[in-house]
Motif scaffolding. Sequence first.
Motif, short mmCIF file in Angstrom:
data_model
loop_
_atom_site.label_atom_id
_atom_site.label_comp_id
_atom_site.label_asym_id
_atom_site.label_seq_id
_atom_site.Cartn_x
_atom_site.Cartn_y
_atom_site.Cartn_z
N LEU A 10 38.15 30.31 46.84
CA LEU A 10 39.25 29.42 46.42
C LEU A 10 40.19 30.11 45.43
N ASP A 33 32.97 29.30 47.79
CA ASP A 33 33.26 29.47 46.36
C ASP A 33 32.03 29.01 45.57
N ASP A 38 27.00 30.42 44.14
CA ASP A 38 27.23 30.93 42.78
C ASP A 38 26.64 32.34 42.73
N ALA A 62 35.18 36.24 40.69
CA ALA A 62 35.24 36.95 39.41
C ALA A 62 35.56 35.98 38.29
N THR A 103 39.33 46.33 39.04
CA THR A 103 40.59 46.18 38.32
C THR A 103 41.09 47.47 37.64
N ASP A 104 42.40 47.53 37.45
CA ASP A 104 43.02 48.61 36.66
C ASP A 104 42.57 48.53 35.19
N LYS A 131 33.89 44.25 34.34
CA LYS A 131 34.19 44.68 35.72
C LYS A 131 33.63 46.09 35.96
N1 LIG Z 1 44.35 38.37 38.98
C1 LIG Z 1 44.70 39.63 38.70
O1 LIG Z 1 45.78 39.91 38.17
C2 LIG Z 1 43.76 40.75 39.03
C3 LIG Z 1 44.11 42.05 38.65
C4 LIG Z 1 43.23 43.09 38.97
C5 LIG Z 1 42.04 42.82 39.62
N2 LIG Z 1 41.72 41.54 39.94
C6 LIG Z 1 40.44 41.29 40.63
O2 LIG Z 1 40.76 40.82 41.93
C7 LIG Z 1 39.74 39.90 42.36
C8 LIG Z 1 40.40 38.62 42.85
O3 LIG Z 1 41.14 38.07 41.76
P1 LIG Z 1 41.84 36.63 41.87
O4 LIG Z 1 43.07 36.69 41.03
O5 LIG Z 1 41.89 36.21 43.28
O6 LIG Z 1 40.77 35.75 41.08
P2 LIG Z 1 40.75 34.18 40.88
O7 LIG Z 1 41.99 33.58 41.44
O8 LIG Z 1 40.39 33.91 39.45
O9 LIG Z 1 39.56 33.74 41.84
C9 LIG Z 1 38.22 34.01 41.53
C10 LIG Z 1 37.40 32.94 42.21
O10 LIG Z 1 36.03 33.21 41.93
C11 LIG Z 1 35.42 31.97 41.59
N3 LIG Z 1 34.22 32.18 40.79
C12 LIG Z 1 34.08 32.27 39.44
N4 LIG Z 1 32.79 32.40 39.11
C13 LIG Z 1 32.09 32.41 40.27
C14 LIG Z 1 30.71 32.50 40.58
N5 LIG Z 1 29.79 32.59 39.61
N6 LIG Z 1 30.32 32.47 41.87
C15 LIG Z 1 31.26 32.35 42.86
N7 LIG Z 1 32.57 32.24 42.63
C16 LIG Z 1 32.99 32.27 41.35
C17 LIG Z 1 36.50 31.26 40.81
O11 LIG Z 1 36.19 29.90 40.66
P3 LIG Z 1 36.74 29.13 39.32
O12 LIG Z 1 38.22 29.18 39.41
O13 LIG Z 1 36.15 27.76 39.51
O14 LIG Z 1 36.19 29.88 38.16
C18 LIG Z 1 37.70 31.54 41.69
O15 LIG Z 1 37.80 30.62 42.75
C19 LIG Z 1 38.79 39.75 41.18
O16 LIG Z 1 37.71 40.61 41.34
C20 LIG Z 1 39.60 40.21 40.00
O17 LIG Z 1 38.78 40.72 38.96
C21 LIG Z 1 42.55 40.50 39.67
#
Ligand SMILES: NC(=O)c1ccc[n+]([C@@H]2O[C@H](COP(=O)([O-])OP(=O)(O)OC[C@H]3O[C@@H](n4cnc5c(N)ncnc54)[C@H](OP(=O)(O)O)[C@@H]3O)[C@@H](O)[C@H]2O)c1
Length: 290
Positions: A10, A33, A38, A62, A103-104, A131
């Motif tokens: 999600l 999700d 979990d 994450a 991540t960066d 990370k």
């Molecule tokens: N966003 C950025 O700018 C960015 C930059 C660099 C790298 N990344 C990496 O890219 C990936 C995707 O990022 P994103 O922006 O799509 O992240 P996101 O929108 O925060 O989505 C992460 C999802 O993981 C769920 N989650 C949290 N804890 C969990 C658990 N214990 N078990 C299963 N699901 C869980 C979250 O649910 P809740 O919302 O309910 O917590 C959320 O639905 C991640 O690995 C992130 O570290 C992101």
Amino acid sequence: MIKILVTGSLGQLGRCIQDITDQYPDFEYKFVDVDELDICNKEQVQLFFDNYKPDFCINTAAYTAVDKAEEDSRKAFDVNANGAKNLAESCLMHNTVLIHISTDFVFDGTKTIPYNETDLPNPISVYGASKLQGERYIEAILQKHIIIRTSWLYSPFGSNFVKTMLRLAETKSVLNVINDQIGTPTNAYDLAGGIMQVIVKHVQLEKNSEAIQFYGTYHFSNEGACSWYDFAKKIFDINKINIDLRPIPTSGYPTPAKRPMYSVLDKTKFKRTFDFSINNWDKLTFKSKN
Ligand SMILES: NC(=O)c1ccc[n+]([C@@H]2O[C@H](COP(=O)([O-])OP(=O)(O)OC[C@H]3O[C@@H](n4cnc5c(N)ncnc54)[C@H](OP(=O)(O)O)[C@@H]3O)[C@@H](O)[C@H]2O)c1
């Protein structure tokens, strides 16, 4: 049929992957999700893998609240490090290929030319450290892994810089945005396409037992580089929003977590290995979907 499990479905990236699956009809998908799976719950992960037996697991789950992580490091490490470890262990049991997103922010940002995969990580925030620990667990446990580090992710879903800028512009006439942190935005749809290309290539080469050459760490963002200020300017230009946008230094916008001053990623390895071309960051396409 080849089965693909997507965790954290999600979130921004999970929803973008889900949105493009009709372009890859030869695979079977399961999107889950935290309510259904979990990743911090080792027994639940094991049971899920025992039942579903995925060929690929794309871990987009994450803890991404970078500032909150500074005071909630237990939770950040639980999801980003232990969660990744649980998945790697179950992948090992079931011969599943793990595609894990990192991540960066594993870098300290002291370089002035793009980071490649052999550069030494040195996180300067709890989020970055958690990370990196996730990456280390996966590398130690599972050979069949592909870690993809990305940066500045945005999409029509969840919360991200593009949506924040557009929301702020509704109520403000002046906006200060940092112009001395340099990186590259990543359209989550482009990353989703890149991830699917990894799977397509893997499936092609697996037939000749050649997929082994793919395993390891890769960088993926859009091409080019900009500051948050440049990014904001582009967002407002494209959306024809007239606003008084002012560049400020990082010191003018203090945050609990430190960010790398420079985190442009070198994508050469990804593009060459997976035969994939990447859009420039300023090809910003954006429609808000909530
Ligand atoms: N966003 C950025 O700018 C960015 C930059 C660099 C790298 N990344 C990496 O890219 C990936 C995707 O990022 P994103 O922006 O799509 O992240 P996101 O929108 O925060 O989505 C992460 C999802 O993981 C769920 N989650 C949290 N804890 C969990 C658990 N214990 N078990 C299963 N699901 C869980 C979250 O649910 P809740 O919302 O309910 O917590 C959320 O639905 C991640 O690995 C992130 O570290 C992101």
